[in-house]
Enzyme design. Structure first.
Site, PDB file in Angstrom:
ATOM      1  N   ASP A 347       0.820  -1.211   0.000  1.00 48.67           N
ATOM      2  CA  ASP A 347       0.000   0.000   0.000  1.00 48.67           C
ATOM      3  C   ASP A 347       0.856   1.264   0.000  1.00 48.67           C
ATOM      4  O   ASP A 347       2.014   1.252   0.425  1.00 48.67           O
ATOM      5  CB  ASP A 347      -0.925   0.024   1.214  1.00 48.67           C
ATOM      6  CG  ASP A 347      -0.151   0.006   2.528  1.00 48.67           C
ATOM      7  OD1 ASP A 347       0.832  -0.768   2.624  1.00 48.67           O
ATOM      8  OD2 ASP A 347      -0.510   0.769   3.443  1.00 48.67           O
ATOM      9  N   GLU A 348       0.272   2.340  -0.480  1.00 46.19           N
ATOM     10  CA  GLU A 348       0.804   3.707  -0.342  1.00 46.19           C
ATOM     11  C   GLU A 348       2.277   3.812  -0.747  1.00 46.19           C
ATOM     12  O   GLU A 348       3.048   4.535  -0.128  1.00 46.19           O
ATOM     13  CB  GLU A 348       0.607   4.203   1.096  1.00 46.19           C
ATOM     14  CG  GLU A 348      -0.856   4.284   1.497  1.00 46.19           C
ATOM     15  CD  GLU A 348      -1.062   4.680   2.943  1.00 46.19           C
ATOM     16  OE1 GLU A 348      -2.026   5.407   3.226  1.00 46.19           O
ATOM     17  OE2 GLU A 348      -0.268   4.232   3.814  1.00 46.19           O
ATOM     18  N   SER A 349       2.653   3.109  -1.801  1.00 48.72           N
ATOM     19  CA  SER A 349       4.040   3.165  -2.270  1.00 48.72           C
ATOM     20  C   SER A 349       4.146   4.262  -3.328  1.00 48.72           C
ATOM     21  O   SER A 349       4.381   4.004  -4.514  1.00 48.72           O
ATOM     22  CB  SER A 349       4.462   1.804  -2.821  1.00 48.72           C
ATOM     23  OG  SER A 349       5.861   1.704  -2.909  1.00 48.72           O
TER      24      SER A 349
END
Length: 532
Positions: A347-349
């Site tokens: 996530d959220e990379s």
């Protein structure tokens, strides 16, 4: 005249004693079991649990002994009755019957109560354990003001036939933002097991801390595990600590799901081993450096990070050393994790280019498969080509979950707007966040996994999980405050069929659980939506 008055008094006293002996108790169908069972039928009468009650185990002793010991200790904690065991069926007994030929599903159970006995029957030990959880909630005692071994506790007669709606019923604890001890985790396992939660997802790494010993990469814990949000000392689990947690969870029929977040949320790894760094800089608190022009020096260890921003870190996806690192981490953790899942985050990379992110996720997925596990990942992983055995955890974007389903993967339902337990209850809650929603108890209860998106159907859903992120949470008491009573609501969504769930019923039943929590010293939130 005095003689007549005395006679009348004795008659009235006798009537009073008779009345007490026939004291009315609520029928079984009106008891306070959470999650609500699938079927409850009433029978006249009651069973009296007392100092002479025995525990009888029928079936494979090796599989039954742990459940029997758990029942014994639970009854003692609630009532101070120290029940002994017997080898054969008899009256005044709680009978645990393990019958593989019963036709019951693996986690299903039947609980039958009459004047003579309580009988819990299941085809597998897990079903017996869940039957014990329901039985515990029928005992009219909270563990306070105990009067010794001569107490008698009436349990309404009837029959419960029960099984879970979803195979995966989970809770996630973030131990990376703030670290929590083995004893804290075991204490939490005690509490969540009572609501038939069967998976504990441990978020073991993030920008602020690396929490699991990796013997082939020792600096991950000595450097990466040395701090947490706010800059105080961090901590980590040795592999022996982790095995202890796994064993304790297994004893409570809970599967540990380890998560190593990648390729983002990885600053604690980059601070430990510079060769994993593609060249990023760590932001000042309040900055959001999603622009890749913020890159720093390739191969140089980053400073430790104790803020709360997300999205700035990434592993070097074009270096072979990164994949050696990932394989070593997955191999070592998989070797000490008997459960089927390994969570790779994903996530959220935000600073990982999509053309780098996709092959990275696919390669990580292949490594997980190599070591005999199924891949779990946050819903962003659906941008990659998923294996049919992989699971996407729907937390933010329905379109990601739908992409996973279209590839033949299942989804784990954890919508931030309903199931994130780090969200505040209301604007006055002293810890937690509001970015997804304010989630009061009724908001946590009044939704269904099949009602979120038309394209996410029942057959696509593995289960439900309630995550607790800990940027603002520092103590066991704060965990309890954010988790209870909302986890009980999520547990009922995961166990009980939609057509049986009702907020008015739940809000009455949860009040009884509040009394239990008070007696145990659990720091729960007294929602104004409930008449506690």
């Amino acid at each position: 005249m005095k003689k007549n008055i005395a006679s009348i008094f004795l008659i009235l006293l006798g009537m009073g004693l008779y009345s007490c002996s026939k004291e009315k108790i609520a029928p079984l169908s009106q008891e306070n079991v959470i999650p609500l069972p699938v079927s409850v039928s009433d029978i006249d009468g009651n069973f009296q649990l007392n100092g002479n009650t025995k525990i009888v185990s029928l079936g494979d002793a090796a599989q039954l002994n742990g459940v029997a010991e758990y029942l014994k200790s639970s009854v003692y904690s609630l009532t101070a009755l120290n029940l002994s065991t017997a080898e054969q069926e008899q009256d005044n007994a709680v009978i645990l019957e393990l019958n593989p030929n019963s036709g019951l599903e693996a986690e299903a159970y039947q609980l039958t109560i009459d004047d003579k006995n309580v009988r819990i029957m299941a085809s597998q030990p897990a079903g017996l354990f869940y039957g014990v959880q329901s039985l515990k909630q029928l005992i009219p005692a909270h563990g306070k003001d105990l009067n010794g071994t001569n107490n008698s506790f009436k349990i309404s007669a009837g029959k419960i036939e029960d099984k879970p709606e979803y195979a995966y019923r989970g809770f996630m604890l973030d131990v990376a933002r703030h670290f929590f001890s083995v004893e804290d985790v075991k204490h939490l396992i005690d509490q969540i097991a009572e609501y038939k939660i069967n998976h504990l997802h441990l978020h073991l790494s993030d920008d602020q801390g690396w929490r699991i010993e990796i013997k082939s990469w020792p600096l991950l814990t000595t450097i990466g595990g040395s701090t947490q949000v706010g800059g105080q000392g961090g901590g980590f689990y040795t592999q022996e600590d982790y095995k202890e947690i796994v064993k304790y969870a297994m004893d409570h029929f809970i599967t540990i799901v380890p998560e190593i977040d990648m390729p983002g949320h990885t600053n604690s790894a980059l601070a430990s081993y510079g060769e994993l760094n593609p060249g990023i800089t760590v932001p000042e608190q309040g900055a959001l450096p999603y622009d890749r022009s913020n890159l720093g020096v390739d191969g140089m260890a980053t400073p430790l990070y104790t803020g709360t921003e997300v999205g700035f870190s990434t592993l070097a996806t074009n270096k072979e050393v990164t994949y050696k690192f990932i394989e070593d981490v997955i191999r070592e953790i998989s070797e000490i994790t008997p459960g089927p899942y390994f969570h790779i985050g994903g996530d959220e990379s935000h600073v990982t280019a999509i053309e780098d992110y996709i092959p990275f996720i696919e390669r990580a997925q292949d490594i997980v498969t190599k070591y005999g596990k199924k891949t779990l990942g946050w819903d962003e992983v659906a941008h990659a080509k998923l294996l049919p055995t992989s699971v996407a955890q729907y937390w933010a974007k329905a379109e990601n979950a739908i992409m996973a389903i279209e590839q033949g993967a299942q989804v784990l339902i954890s919508p931030a707007v309903k199931a994130y337990l780090d969200m505040k209850y209301d604007s006055t809650t002293h810890i937690g966040y509001t970015w997804a929603a304010l989630i009061e108890l009724d908001e946590a209860y009044n939704w269904d996994p099949t009602g979120l998106e038309e394209q996410i159907k029942r057959e696509n859903i593995l289960g439900v999980e309630a995550p607790l992120w800990t940027e603002t949470i520092t103590t066991r008491a704060e965990i309890e405050y954010m988790v209870f009573p909302r986890l009980a609501a999520i547990a009922e969504i995961a166990w009980t069929p939609k057509n049986l769930r009702n907020w008015d019923s739940f809000s009455k039943r949860i009040a009884f659980h509040g009394q239990r929590w008070e007696a145990k010293g659990i720091n729960f939130y007294k929602s104004p939506k409930v008449n506690w």
